[in-house]
Design a protein around this motif. Structure first.
Motif, PDB file in Angstrom:
ATOM      1  N   MET A  27       0.869  -1.177   0.000  1.00  0.00           N
ATOM      2  CA  MET A  27       0.000   0.000   0.000  1.00  0.00           C
ATOM      3  C   MET A  27       0.900   1.218   0.000  1.00  0.00           C
ATOM      4  O   MET A  27       1.506   1.545   0.998  1.00  0.00           O
ATOM      5  CB  MET A  27      -0.885  -0.051   1.250  1.00  0.00           C
ATOM      6  N   GLY A  28       1.031   1.910  -1.072  1.00  0.00           N
ATOM      7  CA  GLY A  28       1.977   3.006  -1.182  1.00  0.00           C
ATOM      8  C   GLY A  28       1.371   4.371  -0.939  1.00  0.00           C
ATOM      9  O   GLY A  28       1.028   5.054  -1.884  1.00  0.00           O
ATOM     10  N   ILE A  29       1.241   4.742   0.332  1.00  0.00           N
ATOM     11  CA  ILE A  29       0.772   6.091   0.662  1.00  0.00           C
ATOM     12  C   ILE A  29       2.014   6.956   0.850  1.00  0.00           C
ATOM     13  O   ILE A  29       2.840   6.683   1.722  1.00  0.00           O
ATOM     14  CB  ILE A  29      -0.097   6.078   1.939  1.00  0.00           C
ATOM     15  N   ASP A  30       2.169   7.984   0.017  1.00  0.00           N
ATOM     16  CA  ASP A  30       3.444   8.701  -0.026  1.00  0.00           C
ATOM     17  C   ASP A  30       3.802   9.438   1.262  1.00  0.00           C
ATOM     18  O   ASP A  30       4.971   9.673   1.527  1.00  0.00           O
ATOM     19  CB  ASP A  30       3.497   9.648  -1.221  1.00  0.00           C
ATOM     20  N   TRP A  31       2.841   9.769   2.110  1.00  0.00           N
ATOM     21  CA  TRP A  31       3.162  10.480   3.351  1.00  0.00           C
ATOM     22  C   TRP A  31       3.385   9.541   4.540  1.00  0.00           C
ATOM     23  O   TRP A  31       3.720   9.985   5.628  1.00  0.00           O
ATOM     24  CB  TRP A  31       2.111  11.540   3.679  1.00  0.00           C
ATOM     25  N   VAL A  32       3.215   8.223   4.330  1.00  0.00           N
ATOM     26  CA  VAL A  32       3.477   7.233   5.374  1.00  0.00           C
ATOM     27  C   VAL A  32       4.872   6.660   5.140  1.00  0.00           C
ATOM     28  O   VAL A  32       5.156   6.149   4.054  1.00  0.00           O
ATOM     29  CB  VAL A  32       2.424   6.098   5.351  1.00  0.00           C
ATOM     30  N   PRO A  33       5.771   6.732   6.146  1.00  0.00           N
ATOM     31  CA  PRO A  33       7.124   6.202   5.948  1.00  0.00           C
ATOM     32  C   PRO A  33       7.123   4.682   5.783  1.00  0.00           C
ATOM     33  O   PRO A  33       6.222   3.999   6.271  1.00  0.00           O
ATOM     34  CB  PRO A  33       7.863   6.615   7.226  1.00  0.00           C
ATOM     35  N   ALA A  34       8.133   4.172   5.112  1.00  0.00           N
ATOM     36  CA  ALA A  34       8.245   2.730   4.883  1.00  0.00           C
ATOM     37  C   ALA A  34       8.600   1.980   6.161  1.00  0.00           C
ATOM     38  O   ALA A  34       8.216   0.831   6.338  1.00  0.00           O
ATOM     39  CB  ALA A  34       9.297   2.455   3.808  1.00  0.00           C
ATOM     40  N   SER A  35       9.321   2.656   7.073  1.00  0.00           N
ATOM     41  CA  SER A  35       9.688   2.026   8.338  1.00  0.00           C
ATOM     42  C   SER A  35       9.843   3.101   9.408  1.00  0.00           C
ATOM     43  O   SER A  35      10.005   4.291   9.093  1.00  0.00           O
ATOM     44  CB  SER A  35      10.988   1.235   8.195  1.00  0.00           C
ATOM     45  N   GLY A  36       9.774   2.673  10.663  1.00  0.00           N
ATOM     46  CA  GLY A  36       9.937   3.606  11.778  1.00  0.00           C
ATOM     47  C   GLY A  36       8.851   4.662  11.793  1.00  0.00           C
ATOM     48  O   GLY A  36       7.674   4.371  11.585  1.00  0.00           O
ATOM     49  N   PHE A  37       9.262   5.908  12.034  1.00  0.00           N
ATOM     50  CA  PHE A  37       8.323   7.024  11.953  1.00  0.00           C
ATOM     51  C   PHE A  37       9.070   8.271  11.515  1.00  0.00           C
ATOM     52  O   PHE A  37      10.287   8.352  11.637  1.00  0.00           O
ATOM     53  CB  PHE A  37       7.566   7.255  13.268  1.00  0.00           C
ATOM     54  N   GLN A  38       8.325   9.228  10.978  1.00  0.00           N
ATOM     55  CA  GLN A  38       8.899  10.491  10.525  1.00  0.00           C
ATOM     56  C   GLN A  38       7.938  11.621  10.865  1.00  0.00           C
ATOM     57  O   GLN A  38       6.741  11.400  11.046  1.00  0.00           O
ATOM     58  CB  GLN A  38       9.134  10.467   9.017  1.00  0.00           C
ATOM     59  N   LEU A  39       8.501  12.825  10.928  1.00  0.00           N
ATOM     60  CA  LEU A  39       7.671  14.009  11.093  1.00  0.00           C
ATOM     61  C   LEU A  39       7.245  14.484   9.709  1.00  0.00           C
ATOM     62  O   LEU A  39       8.065  14.542   8.791  1.00  0.00           O
ATOM     63  CB  LEU A  39       8.443  15.120  11.816  1.00  0.00           C
ATOM     64  N   ARG A  40       5.970  14.816   9.579  1.00  0.00           N
ATOM     65  CA  ARG A  40       5.438  15.352   8.323  1.00  0.00           C
ATOM     66  C   ARG A  40       4.917  16.761   8.578  1.00  0.00           C
ATOM     67  O   ARG A  40       4.235  17.014   9.572  1.00  0.00           O
ATOM     68  CB  ARG A  40       4.296  14.481   7.799  1.00  0.00           C
ATOM     69  N   LYS A  41       5.217  17.659   7.662  1.00  0.00           N
ATOM     70  CA  LYS A  41       4.767  19.038   7.790  1.00  0.00           C
ATOM     71  C   LYS A  41       3.258  19.103   7.589  1.00  0.00           C
ATOM     72  O   LYS A  41       2.730  18.638   6.575  1.00  0.00           O
ATOM     73  CB  LYS A  41       5.480  19.923   6.770  1.00  0.00           C
ATOM     74  N   ALA A  42       2.570  19.655   8.585  1.00  0.00           N
ATOM     75  CA  ALA A  42       1.112  19.794   8.497  1.00  0.00           C
ATOM     76  C   ALA A  42       0.748  20.800   7.417  1.00  0.00           C
ATOM     77  O   ALA A  42       1.493  21.743   7.148  1.00  0.00           O
ATOM     78  CB  ALA A  42       0.547  20.219   9.850  1.00  0.00           C
ATOM     79  N   GLY A  43      -0.409  20.595   6.800  1.00  0.00           N
ATOM     80  CA  GLY A  43      -0.893  21.495   5.774  1.00  0.00           C
ATOM     81  C   GLY A  43      -0.501  21.080   4.369  1.00  0.00           C
ATOM     82  O   GLY A  43      -0.973  21.682   3.405  1.00  0.00           O
ATOM     83  N   ILE A  44       0.358  20.082   4.231  1.00  0.00           N
ATOM     84  CA  ILE A  44       0.752  19.609   2.896  1.00  0.00           C
ATOM     85  C   ILE A  44      -0.193  18.487   2.460  1.00  0.00           C
ATOM     86  O   ILE A  44      -0.977  18.652   1.534  1.00  0.00           O
ATOM     87  CB  ILE A  44       2.210  19.100   2.885  1.00  0.00           C
ATOM     88  N   HIS A  45      -0.115  17.356   3.130  1.00  0.00           N
ATOM     89  CA  HIS A  45      -1.003  16.228   2.835  1.00  0.00           C
ATOM     90  C   HIS A  45      -2.212  16.230   3.747  1.00  0.00           C
ATOM     91  O   HIS A  45      -3.266  15.715   3.385  1.00  0.00           O
ATOM     92  CB  HIS A  45      -0.266  14.892   2.998  1.00  0.00           C
ATOM     93  N   PHE A  46      -2.049  16.758   4.946  1.00  0.00           N
ATOM     94  CA  PHE A  46      -3.111  16.746   5.952  1.00  0.00           C
ATOM     95  C   PHE A  46      -2.841  17.806   7.007  1.00  0.00           C
ATOM     96  O   PHE A  46      -1.720  18.289   7.144  1.00  0.00           O
ATOM     97  CB  PHE A  46      -3.210  15.363   6.630  1.00  0.00           C
TER      98      PHE A  46
END
Length: 131
Positions: free
Chosen positions: A1-20
């Motif tokens: 399932m390739g959701i581009d804002w979900v990391p492949a492993s571990g976790f990451q910070l995502r900038k709010a307002g871009i994807h969600f």
């Protein structure tokens, strides 16, 4: 399932307002709110992330641009890209080692999020002081 804002492993910070955008409710209140949304939506409220340490936040991921111009009840922290604001939201991988983060409700796809009005109404009901 390739959701581009979900990391492949571990976790990451995502900038709010871009994807969600996101809102966070800490501790037991956040968990109760996630449970309530789960019941109201038949178990599929949209993506919700829980944090096992620190403030034990529960992050509700909403459509980008949906949190800045709404009033939210006390106890809700908004993460968005409103003018003059930069916010980051922790996002875990869908599987593997992601502690201290976990999906309470994983994303069904990369474009469906928690409904802002439903979340705001449920949060107002759950978090408002009783008289």
């Amino acid at each position: 399932m390739g959701i581009d804002w979900v990391p492949a492993s571990g976790f990451q910070l995502r900038k709010a307002g871009i994807h969600f955008d996101a809102v966070r409710v800490d501790g037991d209140d956040g968990r109760r709110l996630a449970d309530l949304l789960g019941r109201l939506t038949g178990g599929d409220p949209g993506p919700v992330v829980t944090e096992a340490n620190g403030r034990q936040g529960v992050y509700f991921l909403l459509p980008a641009g949906s949190t800045a111009h709404r009033c939210w009840p006390r106890g809700v922290t908004r993460f968005n890209s409103a003018t003059g604001q930069v916010s980051y939201v922790p996002v875990p991988a869908l599987s593997g080692r992601t502690w201290p983060l976990a999906w309470r409700f994983p994303p069904a796809d990369g474009h469906r999020f928690v409904h802002p009005l439903l979340l705001r109404s449920a949060a107002a009901e759950l978090l408002s002081p009783r008289e």
